[in-house]
Design an enzyme around this catalytic site. Sequence first.
Site, PDB file in Angstrom:
ATOM      1  N   CYS A  23      -2.267   9.104   2.522  1.00  0.00           N
ATOM      2  CA  CYS A  23      -1.919   8.656   1.167  1.00  0.00           C
ATOM      3  C   CYS A  23      -3.030   8.952   0.178  1.00  0.00           C
ATOM      4  CB  CYS A  23      -1.570   7.168   1.172  1.00  0.00           C
ATOM      5  SG  CYS A  23      -2.839   6.121   1.895  1.00  0.00           S
ATOM      6  N   GLU A  37       0.872  -1.176   0.000  1.00  0.00           N
ATOM      7  CA  GLU A  37       0.000   0.000   0.000  1.00  0.00           C
ATOM      8  C   GLU A  37       0.908   1.225   0.000  1.00  0.00           C
ATOM      9  OE1 GLU A  37      -3.295  -0.377  -0.339  1.00  0.00           O
ATOM     10  OE2 GLU A  37      -2.813  -2.497  -0.437  1.00  0.00           O
TER      11      GLU A  37
END
Length: 533
Positions: free
Chosen positions: A295, A261
């Site tokens: 993010c 990720e």
Amino acid sequence: MAESISEPMQRSAVRTPDGTRPVQGSVTAHGTLAVYEPGSGKLVGEVRVSTAAQVRDAAAASRAAQKVWAARSFKEREQALSRFQQLVLDRADELADLIVRENGKTRNEALFMEVLPVADLTHYFSRKAERLLRDERLPLHMFPHKKSYLRFYPRGVIGIISPWNYPFSIPAGDTVMALMAGNGVVLKPSEFTPLIAERMRAFLEEAGVPRGLVQIVHGKGDVGAELVKSGVNMVVFTGSVATGRKVNVAAAEQMIPCVLELGGKDPAIVLPDADLDTAALKVAWGAFANSGQTCASVERVYVHESIAPQLTDKLVKLAEGLRQGEPNSYDVDVGAMTTQMQVDIVKRHLEDARAKGAKVLAGGEVKVYPDGGRFVQPTVLTGVTHEMAIMRDETFGPMLPIMTFRTEEEAVRLANDSPYGLSAYVFTRDKRKADLIANQLLAGTVMHNDTLYTHAAPETPWGGVKASGLGRVHGKHGLRDLCEVRHVNLERFNFPAFWFYPYSAKAYRLGRRVYGTLIGTSLQARIKALLGK
């Protein structure tokens, strides 16, 4: 197992041999990681750095405990994790306080973006894992005399390497899912935020998760590298693209799978018919929450030229109205930057944009105090282009650059003009148009009239495309990835197949007739095969 020496300390600060305070995230002369509040510079606590041997021991200890844990029923696992869920709810203030002190996000963000999502994810997977992992039947169209199914087995020990921006919700979510799938866990939290991980482990053990099943090792990147080769069966990594590439290679050398990720440069597209008040509020929150250190933050805004002045004005007013300060207070909207390294990146992007002609309409100040406090004002920019780092590279700070577009095709092209593909956001009142544009955007998740929140929805898979990562966490797919999928093929009745020994011309012709009859692409072809022509 790493020794935690986290809060019961009498000294006011840790010092290097020359009397200065060590840099946040560095190893002290005592072999520890010292954690300081990003908002005030006050010492929070320390943890002992793990050696390579201790990392291997942690993996071995987790594996021993995992054999017993995997033998437990889903109901027994659910009972332990439900107690963990209630502990998280009952002691939410305690967890939120430590997250604020260690990470620098505001108290509301610690509760709403970390603590409560973990409680909800635990609630969901502790009750749904058994159904999500039940055997899956595989009807065999060509071999009806056989019965096939898939069964999901625990992989063994999952190595988790987690980041500093969400030091509780990311590793806790991955850990809970791994445990419900029957695995053990070795977690290496970020060197900047190790303390909340120790609190998580304490809560799990208090809830009845066997001691030793969840191990925590501490250190910098070298400890993460040791974890990948420690004997774990899978790695789940959340962090930068550069480090993710290294983890991918290291996992391949061990012949183990990994989920990555990684970063994002997420765009928001605002169409002419959008509700501008709603769009401005949600875009601002998507850009400035957690000081932009998410993010999936909104890092680029593409607004139709006909409404750009109105939307920009609303975003400027929102940014200027946000209250920033030491995050321990309830009436603070924007907290501190967790690391000086990230402050430097944001400052570099901002200076580059200004030098190339961008205009700062709100914010733009970077404040680093001698006591260690670090703050970047929520900033709105116009006059930006894709030649600027602030529109091209991941900023990971409270920056909101705005560009205009004329056509939807141009907006999609600009949004896709990035090496990243984590999330994207579309604002319009037209649901059909939103769906049409969503399916043209190269992103792991596309949201309509909203930002950020789907990481807190445990049913939804989370992950990106392109440089934003490999694989998924959360959802059914993330849970199943934490398992080995094994296929079992059983006989319903004996069938005298034509492909066994001894081979012959007769068997060859029979095989052609059977397959031609069953899967010929037209009725004429099937009849022809049946007749042996």
